[in-house]
Write a protein that holds these residues in place. Structure first.
Motif, PDB file in Angstrom:
ATOM      1  N   LYS A  80       0.834  -1.208   0.000  1.00 25.58           N
ATOM      2  CA  LYS A  80       0.000   0.000   0.000  1.00 25.58           C
ATOM      3  C   LYS A  80       0.866   1.254   0.000  1.00 25.58           C
ATOM      4  N   LEU A  81       1.911   1.263   0.819  1.00 26.31           N
ATOM      5  CA  LEU A  81       2.770   2.439   0.896  1.00 26.31           C
ATOM      6  C   LEU A  81       3.463   2.698  -0.445  1.00 26.31           C
ATOM      7  N   LEU A  82       4.015   1.663  -1.039  1.00 23.03           N
ATOM      8  CA  LEU A  82       4.678   1.840  -2.329  1.00 23.03           C
ATOM      9  C   LEU A  82       3.657   2.100  -3.438  1.00 23.03           C
ATOM     10  N   GLY A  83       2.491   1.470  -3.325  1.00 26.30           N
ATOM     11  CA  GLY A  83       1.460   1.690  -4.334  1.00 26.30           C
ATOM     12  C   GLY A  83       0.967   3.124  -4.343  1.00 26.30           C
ATOM     13  N   VAL A  84       0.809   3.703  -3.167  1.00 23.69           N
ATOM     14  CA  VAL A  84       0.401   5.107  -3.085  1.00 23.69           C
ATOM     15  C   VAL A  84       1.474   5.996  -3.710  1.00 23.69           C
ATOM     16  N   ARG A  85       2.736   5.722  -3.377  1.00 18.99           N
ATOM     17  CA  ARG A  85       3.816   6.520  -3.965  1.00 18.99           C
ATOM     18  C   ARG A  85       3.814   6.408  -5.483  1.00 18.99           C
ATOM     19  N   SER A  86       3.608   5.191  -5.980  1.00 15.62           N
ATOM     20  CA  SER A  86       3.598   4.983  -7.429  1.00 15.62           C
ATOM     21  C   SER A  86       2.474   5.783  -8.091  1.00 15.62           C
ATOM     22  N   ARG A  87       1.273   5.703  -7.535  1.00  7.99           N
ATOM     23  CA  ARG A  87       0.143   6.394  -8.153  1.00  7.99           C
ATOM     24  C   ARG A  87       0.277   7.907  -8.064  1.00  7.99           C
ATOM     25  N   GLN A  88       0.721   8.408  -6.932  1.00  9.56           N
ATOM     26  CA  GLN A  88       0.862   9.858  -6.799  1.00  9.56           C
ATOM     27  C   GLN A  88       1.984  10.385  -7.683  1.00  9.56           C
ATOM     28  N   ASP A  89       3.127   9.735  -7.634  1.00 13.25           N
ATOM     29  CA  ASP A  89       4.272  10.221  -8.408  1.00 13.25           C
ATOM     30  C   ASP A  89       4.022  10.106  -9.902  1.00 13.25           C
ATOM     31  N   SER A  90       3.407   9.013 -10.338  1.00  9.22           N
ATOM     32  CA  SER A  90       3.187   8.824 -11.769  1.00  9.22           C
ATOM     33  C   SER A  90       2.138   9.793 -12.300  1.00  9.22           C
ATOM     34  N   SER A  91       1.105  10.099 -11.511  1.00 10.43           N
ATOM     35  CA  SER A  91       0.096  11.057 -11.983  1.00 10.43           C
ATOM     36  C   SER A  91       0.699  12.456 -12.095  1.00 10.43           C
ATOM     37  N   GLU A  92       1.603  12.777 -11.181  1.00 10.95           N
ATOM     38  CA  GLU A  92       2.283  14.069 -11.268  1.00 10.95           C
ATOM     39  C   GLU A  92       3.249  14.097 -12.453  1.00 10.95           C
ATOM     40  N   LEU A  93       3.917  12.974 -12.680  1.00 10.83           N
ATOM     41  CA  LEU A  93       4.843  12.891 -13.812  1.00 10.83           C
ATOM     42  C   LEU A  93       4.123  13.107 -15.131  1.00 10.83           C
ATOM     43  N   VAL A  94       2.944  12.509 -15.281  1.00  9.05           N
ATOM     44  CA  VAL A  94       2.178  12.643 -16.526  1.00  9.05           C
ATOM     45  C   VAL A  94       1.919  14.114 -16.845  1.00  9.05           C
ATOM     46  N   VAL A  95       1.540  14.880 -15.829  1.00  5.06           N
ATOM     47  CA  VAL A  95       1.286  16.304 -16.045  1.00  5.06           C
ATOM     48  C   VAL A  95       2.592  17.038 -16.328  1.00  5.06           C
ATOM     49  N   LYS A  96       3.620  16.708 -15.594  1.00  9.46           N
ATOM     50  CA  LYS A  96       4.917  17.375 -15.771  1.00  9.46           C
ATOM     51  C   LYS A  96       5.467  17.159 -17.170  1.00  9.46           C
ATOM     52  N   LEU A  97       5.266  15.968 -17.718  1.00  8.20           N
ATOM     53  CA  LEU A  97       5.791  15.659 -19.052  1.00  8.20           C
ATOM     54  C   LEU A  97       5.171  16.537 -20.134  1.00  8.20           C
ATOM     55  N   GLN A  98       4.017  17.122 -19.847  1.00 10.19           N
ATOM     56  CA  GLN A  98       3.322  17.923 -20.853  1.00 10.19           C
ATOM     57  C   GLN A  98       3.649  19.416 -20.774  1.00 10.19           C
ATOM     58  N   GLY A  99       4.615  19.738 -19.927  1.00  7.69           N
ATOM     59  CA  GLY A  99       5.194  21.075 -19.932  1.00  7.69           C
ATOM     60  C   GLY A  99       4.234  22.179 -19.569  1.00  7.69           C
ATOM     61  N   ASP A 100       4.436  23.324 -20.205  1.00  7.70           N
ATOM     62  CA  ASP A 100       3.678  24.520 -19.805  1.00  7.70           C
ATOM     63  C   ASP A 100       2.233  24.510 -20.275  1.00  7.70           C
ATOM     64  N   ALA A 101       1.807  23.462 -20.979  1.00  3.11           N
ATOM     65  CA  ALA A 101       0.390  23.347 -21.319  1.00  3.11           C
ATOM     66  C   ALA A 101      -0.466  23.304 -20.058  1.00  3.11           C
ATOM     67  N   LEU A 102       0.142  22.879 -18.950  1.00  6.25           N
ATOM     68  CA  LEU A 102      -0.587  22.812 -17.684  1.00  6.25           C
ATOM     69  C   LEU A 102      -1.148  24.173 -17.288  1.00  6.25           C
ATOM     70  N   ALA A 103      -0.381  25.231 -17.530  1.00  5.28           N
ATOM     71  CA  ALA A 103      -0.814  26.561 -17.110  1.00  5.28           C
ATOM     72  C   ALA A 103      -2.052  27.027 -17.865  1.00  5.28           C
ATOM     73  N   LEU A 104      -2.309  26.431 -19.029  1.00  2.18           N
ATOM     74  CA  LEU A 104      -3.435  26.852 -19.866  1.00  2.18           C
ATOM     75  C   LEU A 104      -4.473  25.745 -20.004  1.00  2.18           C
ATOM     76  N   VAL A 105      -4.498  24.833 -19.016  1.00  3.07           N
ATOM     77  CA  VAL A 105      -5.341  23.663 -19.189  1.00  3.07           C
ATOM     78  C   VAL A 105      -6.796  24.024 -19.434  1.00  3.07           C
ATOM     79  N   GLY A 106      -7.290  25.086 -18.810  1.00  2.00           N
ATOM     80  CA  GLY A 106      -8.677  25.489 -19.051  1.00  2.00           C
ATOM     81  C   GLY A 106      -8.889  25.995 -20.459  1.00  2.00           C
TER      82      GLY A 106
END
Length: 656
Positions: free
Chosen positions: A585-611
């Protein structure tokens, strides 16, 4: 726990640990530390006599005729005792050449010859040398070397964890044993998490080597390379930290293990290079698939289970759930008539055959917690009233446990239940309650006796959510949605027949599950966000930094799956879950949180204009939602910090 899983493997590990401890390894290392010419010949003689370096060499060639897993178990046990000399190089060379001997191996052209030198380097327990001209091992040999080196890394990490924990149990500061300090608990729990990851990855590399599928073995080796060696070094550093000043002395053995870990990491190659290879493999469709060895126990039952799974698959979608309930296949681990009381092998085969037939079992959600409690502790009338309708989806449940002042600390809850004619009157406030707005029933903890110790005065109630006096107010989360609710209870009447077990039993019931635990078959998918990251790597130019990050995310998700496989294998062998089930559970939580953040990070500054770009980039909008939503995972079901306290106390035995 070690690489060993089965009873025979555990016995092998224990006997080799005992043998290795008899060699006086640490004394030999210290005696040879100032002697550049020392090659630990006495130790090698004992190794050769025992045949530890050639366990996986065929008997016809003079070896032990064992598996690569057996050889890895041996190397892990010997590394735990810091057996010096050329054991690792000899094991690699013997396995590659098929001939037992004191081999020195060059894994990379132009690199270092493992166990083939005379000088004292960073690792005082080995003697490496500079490579001359000529090629080293081929790719298969390199994979063999990393597989066996990962086993040594697991042994190093295990010794460091055990040493740190034992010291924390007895060392006193500020009038208390340091293991009772939360900071030390958390450090040791994090070391446990890393140890379990290292062990799982090392075990899997050996399993894949024995399976004979080169693509799968290459993938498993890269996961081990990305996981085991950095992990062993981190645990060794954590050990020194827990030991404090004594750990920084030359006289303590901790630095010898840190040196071995650092040396292994230097020898095997770059974890980041391995991560890039993992990304390349994942984008081409490779996932780690571990086939469970059921040792023929599935053969008598598989034909009937397969036939039934295929029959259910042929039904219209809307009729499948009822048929799964009728068969007991929805919850096979539950007792009859609601399940099959199935043993672990039967559960795994049902999983496999339903997956093969593409039949998906519905998620019971909170019913998966409520109904087992009713089955185990409820009355016949309660079982008749609630169990089957819950399985069929006719009753939706919510959980009224957490309160504004009682989240992880449920024993301090304040919702009170007072005796009235025919039942109880409940008054209080609950919070973080999913689906309360549409639930039919709730499991609820309330205090029935304020005059006894906190955890003894709690009772377990079944509350009909349409009862007068219940008010549900939605809570808006950081995603902007309202998945949670506050629930206010104002003199809510609950009849006696809706008390589970006896008044005062609530704390015990809240912590209990069916004795016959659910055994699950691990799937090959990596998790939503990790798969999304792989998609981004396959469709866009992420550059080397991004591809390395994706590879590490795939490695961690793979390790999380491996922990589940090892738990299942223990269950099949008749054993309860080991530490990996808690760590998952501890490693699974880290995996899900870190990977979801990574997905957004990989898309660069598009995040600032997501709306603004939502019409053109619907994927990014969903990715942002997932990133925000997964923040709850380290809070829900017990915060990560509380779970680390629990792991430190219940698994590692640190004082409260």
């Amino acid at each position: 726990m070690s690489i060993a899983v089965s009873d025979d493997q555990v016995e092998l590990a224990a006997s080799l640990r005992k043998w290795a401890a008899s060699l006086g390894a640490i004394e030999a290392v210290r005696a040879a530390a100032e002697d550049p010419g020392a090659r630990f010949d006495d130790v090698w003689g004992a190794v050769e006599e025992m045949g530890v370096h050639a366990i996986a060499v065929p008997e016809s060639a003079g070896g032990g005729g064992g598996t690569v897993v057996d050889q890895s178990i041996a190397l892990e046990a010997c590394a735990y005792e810091l057996v010096p000399g050329g054991l690792l190089g000899a094991a690699v060379g013997s396995l590659v050449s098929g001939t037992p001997g004191r081999h020195a191996v060059q894994v990379f052209p132009g690199g270092v010859v493992w166990d083939g030198g005379t000088g004292t380097g960073l690792d005082l327990s080995t003697r490496h040398g500079a490579a001359g001209e000529g090629d080293g091992l081929d790719d298969r040999g390199r994979r063999t070397a990393i597989t066996l080196a990962a086993a040594e890394a697991s042994g190093v990490a295990r010794w460091c964890l055990d040493t740190a924990v034992e010291y924390a149990k007895v060392r006193e500061q500020f009038g208390a044993r340091i293991g009772s300090f939360q900071a030390v608990k958390h450090l040791c729990a994090e070391m446990l998490e890393t140890c379990e990851a290292v062990t799982a990855a090392a075990w899997d590399a050996a399993v894949a080597a024995d399976a004979g599928d080169d693509e799968q073995w290459a993938f498993a080796v890269d996961v081990a390379l990305a996981t085991c060696f950095d992990g062993a070094v981190e645990v060794a550093k954590g050990c020194v930290q827990v030991l404090g000043g004594i750990g920084f002395t030359y006289e303590h053995d901790a630095h010898l293990y840190l040196r071995r870990g650092l040396s292994l990491r230097a020898l095997v190659g770059s974890a980041d290079d391995a991560a890039e290879r993992i990304t390349a493999a994942a984008t081409s469709g490779v996932r780690r698939r571990v086939d469970l060895d059921l040792d023929g126990l599935d053969e008598p039952i598989r034909p009937d289970i397969r036939a039934e799974a295929e029959r259910v698959a042929a039904l219209p979608e809307g009729e499948r759930r009822a048929e799964l309930v009728e068969d007991g296949y929805l919850t096979p681990h539950w007792p009859a008539p609601y399940g099959l009381g199935a043993d672990p092998v039967t559960q795994v085969v049902i999983d496999q055959e339903l997956a093969r037939a593409e039949v998906e079992r519905p998620d019971l959600v909170i019913a998966g917690w409520a109904v087992p409690t009713i089955l185990q502790h409820g009355t016949d009338e309660q079982r008749e009233r609630f169990v089957r309708p819950s399985l069929l989806g006719e009753i939706t449940w919510c959980q009224l446990f957490s309160e504004p002042g009682a989240g992880s600390d449920l024993a301090s809850l304040r919702t009170r239940a007072e005796r009235v004619d025919g039942g109880w009157s409940l008054t209080g406030q609950k919070v973080w309650t999913s689906v309360a707005e549409r639930a039919d029933w709730a499991i609820c903890l309330a205090r029935t006796d304020p005059d006894v110790p906190q955890h003894k005065g709690i009772t377990y109630f079944l509350v009909e959510m349409r009862t007068a006096g219940i008010e549900v107010r939605p809570l808006r989360e950081i995603t902007g949605e309202t998945l949670f609710n506050e629930v206010f209870l104002d003199e809510v009447f609950v009849p006696d027949e809706c008390v589970v077990a006896e008044p005062g039993d609530g704390w015990r019931l809240a912590r209990t599950t069916l004795a016959n635990e659910r055994v699950a078959m691990a799937g090959a998918r990596l998790g939503k966000s990790v798969e999304r990251a792989v998609d981004l790597a396959s469709t866009g130019d992420l550059g080397p930094v991004g591809r390395v990050a994706v590879g590490h995310a795939v490695a961690l998700a793979t390790v999380c799956g491996l922990l589940g496989v090892r738990t299942t294998m223990r269950a099949i062998g008749g054993h309860g879950p080991g530490p990996e089930s808690s760590v998952a559970k501890l490693l699974g939580v880290r995996s899900r949180q870190d990977s979801s953040e990574l997905v957004v990070k990989l898309q660069g500054d598009a995040l600032a204009l997501v709306g603004e770009v939502a019409r053109d980039e619907p994927g990014l909008t969903a990715d942002v939602w997932e990133m925000l939503n997964t923040r709850c995972l380290s809070i829900a079901g017990g915060t990560t910090q509380i779970l680390r306290n629990v792991a430190a106390e219940r698994i590692l035995g640190l004082p409260r």
